[in-house]
Design an enzyme around this catalytic site. Sequence first.
Site, PDB file in Angstrom:
ATOM      1  N   ASP A 380       0.880  -1.299   0.089  1.00  0.00           N
ATOM      2  CA  ASP A 380      -0.128  -0.048   0.024  1.00  0.00           C
ATOM      3  C   ASP A 380       0.787   1.271   0.051  1.00  0.00           C
ATOM      4  O   ASP A 380       0.218   2.367  -0.218  1.00  0.00           O
ATOM      5  CB  ASP A 380      -0.837  -0.026   1.295  1.00  0.00           C
ATOM      6  CG  ASP A 380      -2.039  -0.815   0.957  1.00  0.00           C
ATOM      7  OD1 ASP A 380      -2.486  -1.254  -0.416  1.00  0.00           O
ATOM      8  OD2 ASP A 380      -2.763  -1.477   1.856  1.00  0.00           O
ATOM      9  N   TYR A 465      -9.907  -0.798   2.407  1.00  0.00           N
ATOM     10  CA  TYR A 465      -9.562  -0.942   3.816  1.00  0.00           C
ATOM     11  C   TYR A 465      -9.329   0.373   4.204  1.00  0.00           C
ATOM     12  O   TYR A 465      -8.698   1.431   3.501  1.00  0.00           O
ATOM     13  CB  TYR A 465      -8.399  -1.996   3.867  1.00  0.00           C
ATOM     14  CG  TYR A 465      -8.687  -3.425   4.518  1.00  0.00           C
ATOM     15  CD1 TYR A 465      -9.627  -3.464   5.779  1.00  0.00           C
ATOM     16  CD2 TYR A 465      -8.524  -4.417   3.689  1.00  0.00           C
ATOM     17  CE1 TYR A 465      -9.996  -4.366   6.132  1.00  0.00           C
ATOM     18  CE2 TYR A 465      -8.868  -5.788   4.300  1.00  0.00           C
ATOM     19  CZ  TYR A 465      -9.535  -5.662   5.320  1.00  0.00           C
ATOM     20  OH  TYR A 465     -10.124  -6.941   5.889  1.00  0.00           O
TER      21      TYR A 465
HETATM   22 CU    CU Z   1      -8.322  -8.216   6.219  1.00  0.00          CU
END
Ligand code: CU
Length: 693
Positions: A380, A465
Amino acid sequence: MNLKVVLVFLALSLITIFALAYVLLTSRGGSNLPPRCPSVSPRAQPWTHPGQSQLFADLSREELTAVMSFLTQKLGPGLVDAAQAQPSDNCIFSVELQLPPKAAALAHLDRGSPPPAREALAIVFFGGQPQPNVTELVVGPLPQPSYMRDVTVERHGGPLPYHRRPMLATESAQMWTHLKEVEFPKAPVFLASVFNYNGSTLAALHATPRGLRSGDRATWIALYHNISGVGIFLHPVGLELLLDHRALDPAHWAVQQVFYLGHYYADLGQLEWEFKAGRLDVVRVPLPLPDGASSLRSRVSPGPLPPLEFSPQGSRYSVQGHLVESFLWTFTFGHGAFSGMRIFDVRFKGERVAYEVSVQECVSIYGADSPKTMMTRYLDSSYGLGRHSRGLVRGVDCPYQSTMVDTHVLVGQGAVQLLPGAVCVFEEAQGLPLRRHHNQLQSHFYGGLAGSALVVRSVSSVGNYDYIWDFVLHPNGALEGRVHATGYINTAFLSRGEESLLFGNRVGERVLGAVHTHAFHFKLDLDVAGLKNWVVAEDVVFKPVAAPWSPEHQLQRPQLTRYQLVVTRRKEEESQSSSIYYQNDIWTATAAFADFINNETLLGEDLVAWVTASFLHIPHAEDVPNTVTLGNRVGFLLRPYNFFDEDPSIFSPGSVYFERGQDAGFCSVNHVACIPHLAACVPDLPPFSYQDL
Ligand SMILES: [Cu+2]
């Protein structure tokens, strides 16, 4: 003055007094509301010491703008704004703070030397050069730059090949345009009949890495239903396409394969043809409902508010620029556009205990039976952990009275971008004593300290996320780093039964919550009692020993063992463990972290510990609509170990001690007894505001 005039004057005065009293009472609702408490929500104050530098502070809007102007002038007229740049263009991808060398920073902080030059690191995509490449330039000195230095070869051992560049939003948008305008028209009947596709009801998620070997730029793209107000991540439709987008001219991009319900096809045309011929097994997927299971809209009417924390006597910390100070701790925070949260020059009671504590990388690796999901290894930092922290919500993401701090970034577009509420600072009441003892043997007394900690937080929302990053500073000298995962899980279409369930749980009608790992990498450059540090790991083994007073019996006695941990000597050229270039070329690491480890001696050196914290996530039904933070937390805790002569929290303000015979209800004996009086005021909290949607 005659008596009549005096009486009239008195009457007028009485009327005025009654009128004022009435106004005052009615303005407070006619009740005896308590007064306002002292201000409890410090605002971040600007840095007001022009003579003192903030070495680690992120670049300001003015500094970012100055670097852009300088580079635009130096790099010539061929530059295109990154927000519009084609793969074949030259553009400035990013500008952020170039951290100063540690030796120069310490010379300034500890010995009064002049501050090192404040510099920026600019990443430039040269897609328009004969040998397209990525170039890293150090620009300085700020605030008025006059030089730039190409550091690409010294940092990466050679030129950076163009295929390693992170994605621009334009490239992603062009990939979608290619699917919509070139590929989807090959299967209009199939898409409309099976997915209710009407031109806007599908969206794409990409697998990364983009290929199978160095140099590839071919991405598996999964399609999801797209309804306004609902996260797409829980609505896979089962169709995935492999798009080769390596060519710098998007006209040469092409879909290489199509995957649908366990089978591979040459292109969408073949799928359409087989569907029309009645030879294709399909699973029709209805459009999701706006208030269905994946919606975050409330299902009930609002009830009473949850408990609220506030500081009845005002804040116990201050935030000025990037400097945070409390009675016990001081540190400077920063927010790397890619690497995320970091704190520097961390001092406990004035003494430095850490030079740098920072997030380095956030990795998740997925498994499933569809190509997009089984390919997925997200790194990320490539997308930007700092760049994607913004819009923290007061009262939800951070306690209501937190100090909210805006930051500025320059990534993926030519203009400076404000990230409102990117970081928050607050003092956390933990609802747990840090220590307590109720003595009933011999003398009778009670002593304790309510647990509280100073926290700096940011939340990186990277795709599906949300990662909540905290650095937590405790009153006993402990320094904690923690990360919670929340947000939407990533899912795959549940095409087969038992076989698909090898890779996770069913979380929707035809939705597989795909198994994955979360791993987080931190850099801990501790300077405990100076630069020279030793690393010693201690563990305990149970060894049998004959009881000296009764040798025929054995005891199992715990005993310390000593061995050395693998940490590294700090080196300026090993400043980061990961790189934004790994995501699109994981096969050729430009600076492999494994090479940091070389059996060097670690005694009495300036050391860096690299910490990985990770957990396995097997999504389950309760991950819908979102994964909760509870139970999805990892991190590290650095506790003092013989650094102090005693627990330093004994000197923390707020300790409670009283003995038998004392009246603990008196404020003078026990300050907790003051709380009902202090809390009789109304917290003067700032109004709720939000500016990031
Ligand atoms: Cu997860």
